[in-house]
Scaffold this motif. Structure first.
Motif, PDB file in Angstrom:
ATOM      1  N   GLU B 202       0.842  -1.208   0.000  1.00 21.41           N
ATOM      2  CA  GLU B 202       0.000   0.000   0.000  1.00 21.41           C
ATOM      3  C   GLU B 202       0.875   1.255   0.000  1.00 21.41           C
ATOM      4  O   GLU B 202       0.553   2.250  -0.652  1.00 21.41           O
ATOM      5  CB  GLU B 202      -0.949  -0.010   1.199  1.00 21.41           C
ATOM      6  N   LYS B 205       2.338   1.764  -3.479  1.00 18.65           N
ATOM      7  CA  LYS B 205       1.300   2.238  -4.412  1.00 18.65           C
ATOM      8  C   LYS B 205       0.945   3.695  -4.130  1.00 18.65           C
ATOM      9  O   LYS B 205       0.802   4.504  -5.046  1.00 18.65           O
ATOM     10  CB  LYS B 205       0.054   1.340  -4.316  1.00 18.65           C
ATOM     11  N   TYR B 206       0.801   4.020  -2.852  1.00 15.31           N
ATOM     12  CA  TYR B 206       0.463   5.405  -2.487  1.00 15.31           C
ATOM     13  C   TYR B 206       1.540   6.372  -2.977  1.00 15.31           C
ATOM     14  O   TYR B 206       1.242   7.408  -3.575  1.00 15.31           O
ATOM     15  CB  TYR B 206       0.288   5.529  -0.967  1.00 15.31           C
ATOM     16  N   GLY B 211      -1.253   1.664  -9.525  1.00 21.65           N
ATOM     17  CA  GLY B 211      -2.397   0.870  -9.058  1.00 21.65           C
ATOM     18  C   GLY B 211      -3.295   1.658  -8.124  1.00 21.65           C
ATOM     19  O   GLY B 211      -3.229   2.889  -8.056  1.00 21.65           O
ATOM     20  N   GLN B 212      -4.140   0.951  -7.408  1.00 21.42           N
ATOM     21  CA  GLN B 212      -5.096   1.598  -6.504  1.00 21.42           C
ATOM     22  C   GLN B 212      -4.794   1.189  -5.074  1.00 21.42           C
ATOM     23  O   GLN B 212      -4.713  -0.005  -4.778  1.00 21.42           O
ATOM     24  CB  GLN B 212      -6.515   1.123  -6.827  1.00 21.42           C
ATOM     25  N   GLU B 215      -7.927   3.285  -0.360  1.00 22.58           N
ATOM     26  CA  GLU B 215      -8.311   4.615   0.111  1.00 22.58           C
ATOM     27  C   GLU B 215      -9.658   4.545   0.837  1.00 22.58           C
ATOM     28  O   GLU B 215     -10.673   4.162   0.244  1.00 22.58           O
ATOM     29  CB  GLU B 215      -8.402   5.580  -1.071  1.00 22.58           C
TER      30      GLU B 215
END
Lengths: 82, 367
Positions: B202, B205-206, B211-212, B215
């Motif tokens: 995460e 990615k952040y 990607g997602q 959130e």
């Protein structure tokens, strides 16, 4: 006349699943989350001392929320371990 | 070819994504079961600056899941040991070692220096403290926690106060009565391994925009059957009302009281008092079959289940120190005893018999 099916599924996580001794329940005739909480506290008194959030169809329910027909309700306790 | 070539050639990540990781400053709070795998992968991925904050020492029972450490590290501070090992692997990364526990006094200054925070702590008071500090400072928080065979991961505060935070989901902190931690219930080491690795994913990615990320969502994972559940967290005014409104108010918060915890004390301080004050009392609240027993200091042995009915020697003593295996049951015992012995000084010894500071672990080998 056929009876309307008002049942819905409840899935439990973490310590809630431990206390109610199953990961899944099917309940019926419970219109909203306040009535659900009251029912759970009565059926499983140990839950009265546990904090948990309720989600309906994977969205957190804030305040008293209607439980729609065929909904999937989740009982989500906090975890602290790391 | 460099050590990031497999990320450079990854479509959508590329050298741009890599540069974003290199420019990022990430703080990992808690180098334990979650923090170790998160740290390993963030360092391997090339995050440029990594703060490691932990005041705890490595103990032998940590080693099933805290994979940065080995038997030779027992007794060493976790932040120091983790940053030493990672530095030797990746000398180009700026590892910033903070061998102390996070508190209301140091949190603001420490967190302010980073772009993103990873919560790898193991107790509710600290989790609420970290959540509130990140909220006040507008820092994204990669949250994760475990319970027995289940884990949860979320990206909180991703866009500051408009995003979900932990108090939206759980406005009221649980008391110590409610949820035992993994030293009380046990855990397969691989579970925090998976969940801590998800925290690293995460984070990457952040930071990179690849990607997602999760959130305003909390992902639940069960290692026994691989079931997952993704929750959409909703804004919750009840939680927002409990948040400190300023840094000043945050610094005055008592998170141990907020979470219903009672007074804790270190072995060293407890033993000083026990050896010097004849009206003090040491009580082992574990079951009688739990090992190792403490031979020194002659503790009374009263399991938690029997503590509600205090014996005369307890009532007559001035200061009472309670210990158990890891420090959780003794906290509960403090609360129970305080109900019948109002006003008495009753303390739980932090870390219990497993603490590296306990008399059993402090005694040199061969004596």
């Amino acid at each position: 006349m056929e009876k309307i099916n008002t049942s819905f599924k409840v899935i439990a996580f973490g310590m809630i699943a431990e206390k109610i001794k199953t990961k899944e329940l099917v309940l019926e005739g419970i219109p909203n989350t306040d009535v659900l909480t009251g029912y759970l506290h009565q059926q499983y008194p140990e839950l009265q001392h546990l904090k948990f959030s309720i989600a309906i169809n994977k969205k957190q329910a804030v305040g008293n929320t209607m439980i729609p027909l065929g909904a999937e309700v989740a009982l989500l306790p906090p975890f602290s371990g790391g | 070819m460099d050590r990031f070539s497999r990320q450079h050639i990854l479509r959508g990540f590329g050298k741009e994504g890599q540069q974003k990781l290199k420019d990022a400053k990430v703080l990992v709070i808690g180098a334990g079961g979650l923090g170790c795998p998160a740290l390993l992968y963030l360092a391997a991925a090339g995050v440029g600056t990594i703060g490691i904050m932990d005041g705890d020492l490595v103990s032998i029972s940590n080693l099933n899941r805290q994979v940065l450490f080995g038997e030779k590290d027992v007794g060493i501070n976790k932040a120091i040991s983790a940053s030493d090992q990672l530095k030797s692997k990746y000398p180009e990364i700026d590892f910033q070692c903070k061998p102390e526990f996070i508190s209301t006094q140091n949190a603001i200054n420490v967190i302010a220096a980073y772009d993103l925070v990873i919560d790898g702590t193991d107790n509710f008071p600290t989790r609420y403290l970290v959540n509130d500090a990140c909220f006040l400072l507008d820092k994204p928080l990669i949250f994760a926690a475990i319970y027995q065979n289940e884990g949860q991961v979320a990206v909180l505060n991703a866009k500051g106060s408009v995003s979900a935070n932990y108090r939206d989901l759980y406005p009221n902190p649980p008391s110590v009565y409610e949820i035992p931690n993994c030293s009380e219930t046990g855990v397969l080491g691989v579970l925090p391994g998976i969940i801590g690795t998800l925290q690293a994913a995460e984070t990457i990615k952040y930071l990179s925009g690849y990607g997602q990320f999760l959130e305003d969502e909390m992902l639940y994972y069960n290692v026994l059957n691989h079931e997952t559940y993704k929750l959409q967290i909703s804004p919750n005014s009840e939680g927002r009302e409990r948040m400190p409104v300023s840094v000043d108010e945050f610094r005055k918060m008592d998170y141990s009281m907020v979470c219903g915890a009672e007074e804790s004390i270190l072995w060293e301080d407890a033993l000083k008092e026990i050896t010097s004050n004849p009206n003090s009392l040491l009580i082992d609240v574990r079951e009688l079959n739990e090992k190792p027993r403490l031979e020194l200091h002659f503790p009374l042995e009263i399991p938690l289940s029997e503590i509600h009915n205090p014996r005369p020697e307890i009532i007559q003593s001035e200061v009472i120190f309670l210990f158990c295996q890891s420090g959780i049951r003794s906290l509960k015992a403090v609360q129970i005893l305080k109900q019948s012995l109002i006003g008495k000084n009753i303390y739980s010894i932090t870390g219990g018999i497993e603490s590296p500071q306990s008399p059993i672990n402090k005694v040199p080998y061969g004596t």
